[in-house]
Design a protein around this motif. Structure first.
Motif, PDB file in Angstrom:
ATOM      1  N   LEU A 127      -9.405  -9.627  -4.753  1.00  0.00           N
ATOM      2  CA  LEU A 127      -9.069  -9.082  -6.067  1.00  0.00           C
ATOM      3  C   LEU A 127      -8.257 -10.110  -6.849  1.00  0.00           C
ATOM      4  CD1 LEU A 127      -7.999  -5.443  -5.042  1.00  0.00           C
ATOM      5  CD2 LEU A 127     -10.239  -6.247  -5.854  1.00  0.00           C
ATOM      6  N   ASN A 128      -8.866 -10.657  -7.876  1.00  0.00           N
ATOM      7  CA  ASN A 128      -8.188 -11.608  -8.754  1.00  0.00           C
ATOM      8  C   ASN A 128      -7.807 -10.874 -10.036  1.00  0.00           C
ATOM      9  OD1 ASN A 128      -7.805 -13.772 -10.816  1.00  0.00           O
ATOM     10  ND2 ASN A 128      -8.336 -15.089  -9.092  1.00  0.00           N
ATOM     11  N   ILE A 129      -6.506 -10.790 -10.317  1.00  0.00           N
ATOM     12  CA  ILE A 129      -6.045  -9.971 -11.441  1.00  0.00           C
ATOM     13  C   ILE A 129      -5.103 -10.780 -12.335  1.00  0.00           C
ATOM     14  CG2 ILE A 129      -6.202  -7.880 -10.046  1.00  0.00           C
ATOM     15  CD1 ILE A 129      -3.119  -7.887  -9.926  1.00  0.00           C
ATOM     16  N   SER A 130      -4.818 -10.222 -13.479  1.00  0.00           N
ATOM     17  CA  SER A 130      -3.889 -10.822 -14.426  1.00  0.00           C
ATOM     18  C   SER A 130      -2.735  -9.869 -14.685  1.00  0.00           C
ATOM     19  CB  SER A 130      -4.599 -11.150 -15.748  1.00  0.00           C
ATOM     20  OG  SER A 130      -5.624 -12.102 -15.558  1.00  0.00           O
ATOM     21  N   SER A 159      -2.255 -15.147 -13.601  1.00  0.00           N
ATOM     22  CA  SER A 159      -3.344 -14.540 -12.837  1.00  0.00           C
ATOM     23  C   SER A 159      -3.427 -15.180 -11.454  1.00  0.00           C
ATOM     24  CB  SER A 159      -4.682 -14.692 -13.572  1.00  0.00           C
ATOM     25  OG  SER A 159      -5.004 -16.051 -13.778  1.00  0.00           O
ATOM     26  N   ILE A 164       1.137 -11.033  -6.284  1.00  0.00           N
ATOM     27  CA  ILE A 164       0.103 -11.845  -6.917  1.00  0.00           C
ATOM     28  C   ILE A 164       0.429 -13.303  -6.617  1.00  0.00           C
ATOM     29  CG2 ILE A 164      -1.082 -12.455  -9.049  1.00  0.00           C
ATOM     30  CD1 ILE A 164      -0.063  -9.835 -10.255  1.00  0.00           C
ATOM     31  N   ASP A 210      -0.480   3.053 -12.535  1.00  0.00           N
ATOM     32  CA  ASP A 210      -1.501   2.151 -13.040  1.00  0.00           C
ATOM     33  C   ASP A 210      -1.172   1.603 -14.428  1.00  0.00           C
ATOM     34  OD1 ASP A 210      -1.776   4.534 -14.325  1.00  0.00           O
ATOM     35  OD2 ASP A 210      -3.944   4.701 -14.060  1.00  0.00           O
ATOM     36  N   SER A 253      -0.108  -3.901 -12.606  1.00  0.00           N
ATOM     37  CA  SER A 253      -1.463  -4.445 -12.532  1.00  0.00           C
ATOM     38  C   SER A 253      -1.996  -4.387 -11.114  1.00  0.00           C
ATOM     39  CB  SER A 253      -1.467  -5.894 -13.030  1.00  0.00           C
ATOM     40  OG  SER A 253      -1.067  -5.977 -14.378  1.00  0.00           O
ATOM     41  N   ASP A 263      -3.073  -0.744 -10.370  1.00  0.00           N
ATOM     42  CA  ASP A 263      -4.306  -0.426 -11.093  1.00  0.00           C
ATOM     43  C   ASP A 263      -5.513  -1.056 -10.403  1.00  0.00           C
ATOM     44  OD1 ASP A 263      -5.861   0.604 -13.277  1.00  0.00           O
ATOM     45  OD2 ASP A 263      -5.867  -1.403 -14.145  1.00  0.00           O
ATOM     46  N   ALA A 264      -5.384  -2.316  -9.974  1.00  0.00           N
ATOM     47  CA  ALA A 264      -6.514  -2.999  -9.347  1.00  0.00           C
ATOM     48  C   ALA A 264      -6.877  -2.376  -7.998  1.00  0.00           C
ATOM     49  CB  ALA A 264      -6.172  -4.476  -9.164  1.00  0.00           C
TER      50      ALA A 264
END
Length: 505
Positions: A45-48, A57, A78, A106, A110, A113-114
């Motif tokens: 899972l790559n998130i910002s 990110s 992260i 969420d 972040s 939420d992911a």
């Protein structure tokens, strides 16, 4: 505020990271391009994560976390590998990341939420924030943390910051006797503020944008990740318009005499909190358009707030320039509730001594800086900034809409209510000189070894965590970029100052 934390590497030495303690966000992220972390788990899972200063990110990963006496066997974070220009500036100031101390859902997280979207609600416990995991280790310990941001008066020494988990720092135990200010926003440390007074005269806000706030009060977020407080524009004018010689430079803000101040008091739960004059202005520099030489000016530290017309998360934001005036205890309350969390504030500023401290400290700083701008130069500066702002506005391609429709949140619409309060402080430069005559030998002693430093933000160089809180650390670089709430960054950019229905002083 900074706190040193450590990730344990099972087959290497421990790697220490410096992160900002941020009560305005939830997630933990670390940028460690040169460190090899022994992860306990990893995901695809790559998130910002977005802040007021920009976006970072990276992949969601897990590793053992140590902070003071606490160890979290597998803490989600992260692992940042990309950052935009704003966050790169943040990282260039010696900070490795941010540790959020707000609430878990969420909207605020972040990571939450992911994980919720990828694996469902049954897996969201994997997204637990640092405070949630720490408090889960000892169910008998109270679920609170305390923060105290101190002020370094002589400017070139060490500064002390305090952070404690599940215990009150000795000398501040009376915080438990102060009013409990219950959270008014399910995602943030937002509490009800009773009033804002300048020289004893109250500013009248509009109805709060938060439905949970009682009539006559407004919702204030307490955010250690923001350096400068942000209030509705008319409230800013109400504060700085009371200072003799202060000049408004249009939508930019106020230019204030460097020895000028006023008596600002914020009230919560019936308890008055006086604000130190050092926290009302900061020193800035400009090039004299007539001589080409550097000059010194002072600006407003409390800034105008820009939010969209439909934003309902809070009415104003109180950052470090407010928090330096209190010892703050953040209590999560009972797990699983939405309104049982509360904050307690113990005032730490002595108003009877604050103005003398202000004049001495300001004199020390100004002695090593370019000369203070004369009134004619200030007029040229204001004309320049006003014309620059007008030019920017005229080239905008956005639809500004009807300015009367842009009003939202806590602004008073009555044109006759908020006249500029008269000053109780004698704040002219001549009066400051008189005080300096009295304390001249003290000031001379303070000037030895004076260094050039910005007053934009008190940032704690080393803050000991939990029981190790008594260590001192060096002052950090003054170019630190503040971090704002994610909601504020994502809201429409509608400046309160565009209102035409408010009578400005």
């Amino acid at each position: 505020m900074l706190c040193s934390i450590q990730w344990t590497l099972y087959w290497e030495a421990k790697v220490s990271f410096t992160v900002q303690l941020d009560t305005g966000s939830t997630d933990l992220w670390v940028a460690a391009p040169n460190a090899t972390l022994q992860l306990t788990n990893s995901t695809s899972l790559n998130i910002s994560a977005t802040y007021g200063t920009g976006t970072v990110s990276g992949f969601i990963q897990f590793a053992e976390l140590q902070i003071g006496q606490y160890t979290v066997p597998s803490q989600v974070f992260i692992n940042v590998d990309q950052a935009d220009s704003g966050q790169r500036q943040f990282l260039s100031d010696g900070v490795d990341g941010i540790m959020g101390m707000a609430f878990l859902d969420d909207t605020a997280s972040s990571i939450f939420d992911a994980i919720d979207q990828a694996w469902g609600s049954g897996s969201t416990s994997l997204a637990n924030s640092v405070p949630v995991n720490i408090f889960a280790q000892n169910s008998s310990a109270p679920d609170f943390f305390d923060i105290n941001l101190s002020r370094d008066i002589d400017l070139d020494g060490n500064t002390l910051g305090l952070f404690a988990i599940s215990e009150h720092i000795p000398g501040f135990e009376n915080v438990t006797q102060t009013p409990k200010l219950y959270r008014q926003n399910p995602d943030r440390w937002a509490i009800a503020m009773d009033s804002l007074q300048v020289n004893g005269q109250a500013f009248t806000f509009n109805k709060s944008s938060l439905s949970t706030i009682p009539a006559g009060k407004v919702g204030a977020v307490l955010d250690t990740g923001a350096s400068l407080p942000q209030l509705p524009g008319p409230a800013i004018d109400f504060i700085y318009g009371s200072i003799p010689g202060a000049l408004s430079d249009g939508d930019i803000g106020w230019i204030v005499p460097c020895y000028g101040t006023t008596n600002l008091t914020l009230t919560f739960g019936g308890q008055a909190i006086p604000i130190h004059p050092l926290d009302l202005t900061y020193i800035d520099f400009f090039v004299d358009p007539t001589s080409g030489m550097n000059i010194t000016i002072c600006r407003n530290a409390y800034n105008a707030l820009s939010l969209g017309p439909n934003f309902t998360g809070f009415d104003l934001l109180l950052g470090d320039s407010f928090l330096r005036n209190v010892y703050a205890s953040f209590d999560f309350g009972d797990a699983g509730t939405t309104n049982n969390s509360f904050i307690q504030l113990l005032p730490t500023t002595d108003p009877s001594a604050a103005w003398t401290e202000f004049v001495l400290a300001r004199a020390e700083t100004l002695a090593g800086l370019p000369p203070i701008a004369d009134p004619p130069v200030l007029e040229l500066l204001i004309e320049y900034e006003t014309n620059s702002t007008s030019s920017d506005n005229s080239t905008s391609t956005g639809d500004a809409g009807d300015p009367t429709d842009s009003l939202s949140g806590a602004i008073q619409n009555d044109d006759t209510t908020n006249s500029t309060p008269s000053s109780n402080y004698q704040t002219t430069d001549s009066n400051a000189v008189n005080l300096l005559d009295k304390y001249g030998p003290v000031v001379v002693g303070l000037l030895a070894g004076n260094i050039l430093i910005s007053l934009l933000l008190l940032i704690v160089g080393l803050v000991a965590c939990t029981r190790g809180w008594m260590r001192k650390g060096a002052r950090s670089a003054p170019s630190y970029v503040p971090v704002r709430l994610k909601e504020a960054a994502m809201a429409e950019d509608m400046d309160y100052r565009s209102s035409t229905s408010y009578n400005r002083p």
